[in-house]
Design a protein around this motif. Sequence first.
Motif, mmCIF file in Angstrom:
data_model
loop_
_atom_site.group_PDB
_atom_site.id
_atom_site.type_symbol
_atom_site.label_atom_id
_atom_site.label_comp_id
_atom_site.label_asym_id
_atom_site.label_seq_id
_atom_site.Cartn_x
_atom_site.Cartn_y
_atom_site.Cartn_z
ATOM 1 N N LEU A 1 0.757 -0.995 0.117
ATOM 2 C CA LEU A 1 0.055 -0.009 0.256
ATOM 3 C C LEU A 1 0.775 1.220 -0.048
ATOM 4 N N SER A 2 2.080 1.320 0.740
ATOM 5 C CA SER A 2 2.800 2.456 0.727
ATOM 6 C C SER A 2 3.403 2.701 -0.527
ATOM 7 N N THR A 3 3.955 1.822 -1.321
ATOM 8 C CA THR A 3 4.386 1.720 -2.823
ATOM 9 C C THR A 3 3.261 2.107 -3.640
ATOM 10 N N MET A 4 2.113 1.945 -3.689
ATOM 11 C CA MET A 4 1.019 2.532 -4.338
ATOM 12 C C MET A 4 0.788 3.622 -4.091
ATOM 13 N N CYS A 5 0.741 4.167 -2.735
ATOM 14 C CA CYS A 5 0.562 5.493 -2.483
ATOM 15 C C CYS A 5 1.531 6.615 -2.975
ATOM 16 N N PHE B 1 -4.569 3.862 7.234
ATOM 17 C CA PHE B 1 -4.390 2.867 6.108
ATOM 18 C C PHE B 1 -2.795 2.358 6.484
ATOM 19 N N MET B 2 -1.871 3.270 6.928
ATOM 20 C CA MET B 2 -0.350 2.855 6.929
ATOM 21 C C MET B 2 -0.225 2.281 8.368
ATOM 22 N N ALA B 3 -1.259 2.545 9.466
ATOM 23 C CA ALA B 3 -0.961 2.016 10.520
ATOM 24 C C ALA B 3 -1.656 0.528 10.516
ATOM 25 N N ASN B 4 -2.145 -0.118 9.484
ATOM 26 C CA ASN B 4 -2.376 -1.298 9.371
ATOM 27 C C ASN B 4 -2.119 -1.881 7.995
ATOM 28 N N GLU B 5 -1.058 -1.201 7.577
ATOM 29 C CA GLU B 5 -0.530 -1.615 6.162
ATOM 30 C C GLU B 5 -0.566 -3.097 5.847
ATOM 31 N N GLY B 6 0.168 -3.907 6.587
ATOM 32 C CA GLY B 6 0.347 -5.074 6.277
ATOM 33 C C GLY B 6 -0.886 -6.013 6.407
ATOM 34 N N CYS B 7 -1.647 -5.832 7.163
ATOM 35 C CA CYS B 7 -2.934 -6.518 7.248
ATOM 36 C C CYS B 7 -3.671 -6.112 5.821
ATOM 37 N N LEU C 1 -6.506 -6.988 0.845
ATOM 38 C CA LEU C 1 -6.863 -6.497 -0.505
ATOM 39 C C LEU C 1 -6.624 -7.141 -1.619
ATOM 40 N N ALA C 2 -5.303 -7.974 -1.178
ATOM 41 C CA ALA C 2 -4.726 -8.861 -2.271
ATOM 42 C C ALA C 2 -5.888 -10.127 -2.636
ATOM 43 N N VAL C 3 -6.210 -10.418 -1.274
ATOM 44 C CA VAL C 3 -7.383 -11.585 -1.457
ATOM 45 C C VAL C 3 -8.588 -11.281 -1.890
ATOM 46 N N SER C 4 -8.997 -9.984 -1.571
ATOM 47 C CA SER C 4 -10.186 -9.659 -2.213
ATOM 48 C C SER C 4 -10.258 -7.919 -2.296
ATOM 49 N N SER C 5 -10.270 -7.535 -3.587
ATOM 50 C CA SER C 5 -10.214 -6.112 -3.722
ATOM 51 C C SER C 5 -11.293 -5.480 -3.152
ATOM 52 N N PHE C 6 -11.320 -4.079 -3.191
ATOM 53 C CA PHE C 6 -12.303 -3.174 -2.336
ATOM 54 C C PHE C 6 -13.432 -3.144 -3.302
ATOM 55 N N SER C 7 -13.201 -3.289 -4.373
ATOM 56 C CA SER C 7 -14.373 -3.171 -5.554
ATOM 57 C C SER C 7 -15.367 -4.591 -5.345
ATOM 58 N N CYS D 1 -8.874 -7.016 10.300
ATOM 59 C CA CYS D 1 -7.725 -5.907 10.503
ATOM 60 C C CYS D 1 -7.995 -5.143 11.815
ATOM 61 N N GLY D 2 -8.877 -5.181 12.418
ATOM 62 C CA GLY D 2 -9.113 -4.384 13.419
ATOM 63 C C GLY D 2 -9.832 -3.171 13.373
ATOM 64 N N GLU D 3 -10.032 -2.462 14.414
ATOM 65 C CA GLU D 3 -11.032 -1.374 14.499
ATOM 66 C C GLU D 3 -10.617 -0.005 13.623
ATOM 67 N N SER D 4 -9.477 0.254 13.717
ATOM 68 C CA SER D 4 -8.732 1.519 12.651
ATOM 69 C C SER D 4 -8.854 1.143 11.494
ATOM 70 N N ALA D 5 -8.459 0.008 11.106
ATOM 71 C CA ALA D 5 -8.556 -0.247 9.934
ATOM 72 C C ALA D 5 -10.056 -0.410 9.280
ATOM 73 N N ALA D 6 -10.854 -0.714 10.042
ATOM 74 C CA ALA D 6 -12.310 -0.515 9.587
ATOM 75 C C ALA D 6 -13.074 0.710 9.494
ATOM 76 N N ILE D 7 -12.346 1.581 10.309
ATOM 77 C CA ILE D 7 -12.712 2.949 10.222
ATOM 78 C C ILE D 7 -12.342 3.552 8.963
#
Length: 266
Positions: A99-103, A157-163, A168-174, A211-217
């Motif tokens: 995600l960081s490289t993409m950004c 997003f960066m705080a949860n980058e690994g997860c 997203l690799a398993v199932s895209s946002f779309s 991925c947890g609460e902050s990722a969900a937000i």
Amino acid sequence: RVNYSYIQPHSRTELQMANSFTSMFLLSLLFTSVLTSNVTRTRVSRDVRTVCTPDQVNDLLSCYARFLALYNLVIEQVGARSVLPRFSRLYYEINRQSLSTMCLNWNVLTQCAAPINLQCINKQVFNTITYDAHESTQWMQNHAFFEYACGAGNNLFMANEGCLTGALAVSSFSKRLLDCGGDSHIEDPGMLCVAAQNTNRCITDSFRRECGESAAIGACHASTNIARRAEEVEPMCLIDMDLTCSSANYSIIFLLISTIMMSLSR
């Protein structure tokens, strides 16, 4: 800052009530201005769209050309039209990145597109620069997602980058939006906001489990931004969606105030 430890119980309660009233009053002023600025409350989606000028569309394509070049992709020609390549080609490339490289790459696009009116970057514009309606939806959703994930929501997003990268690799946002009913065709305009909120809740629950609460937000706000770029719901609904992502309490306050203000305006 007030030190509550030195306040008697009765006085403390009165002060808290006063603070609550002040907060409610300030919020009411904010939402009153929103309500009065759109008396007719016209539905944004399918009725009113902000249209890019031809020059802005060309500028947007030029910015995308810079971004696509980072993946060895180019703007393509369909007759006299210049269009973005098939989205699957970009998705294949970004799916292999963190995600960081993409950004970092995404910032090339956003810096270039900064002078363009952001309000005109919407579903209608993507309709004009893609192969078909399906491609338009995918490109628009991708734009809105990374606009938030690499912009206002970057810290979340960066705080949860690994997860998130793995999820997203398993199932895209779309794909997740699709699974959550994000493509449902709603005939009743009054149900558009309800449907959008339901999609947000589904997306939020999905990322909370993984991925947890902050990722969900963060995912919730990204989903709201997609609705914003799609111009599917009223501005008031978008405000409530963003508030709901951050705090259920704020959403309740918002609903109470908006209900009162709409009653007074009748």
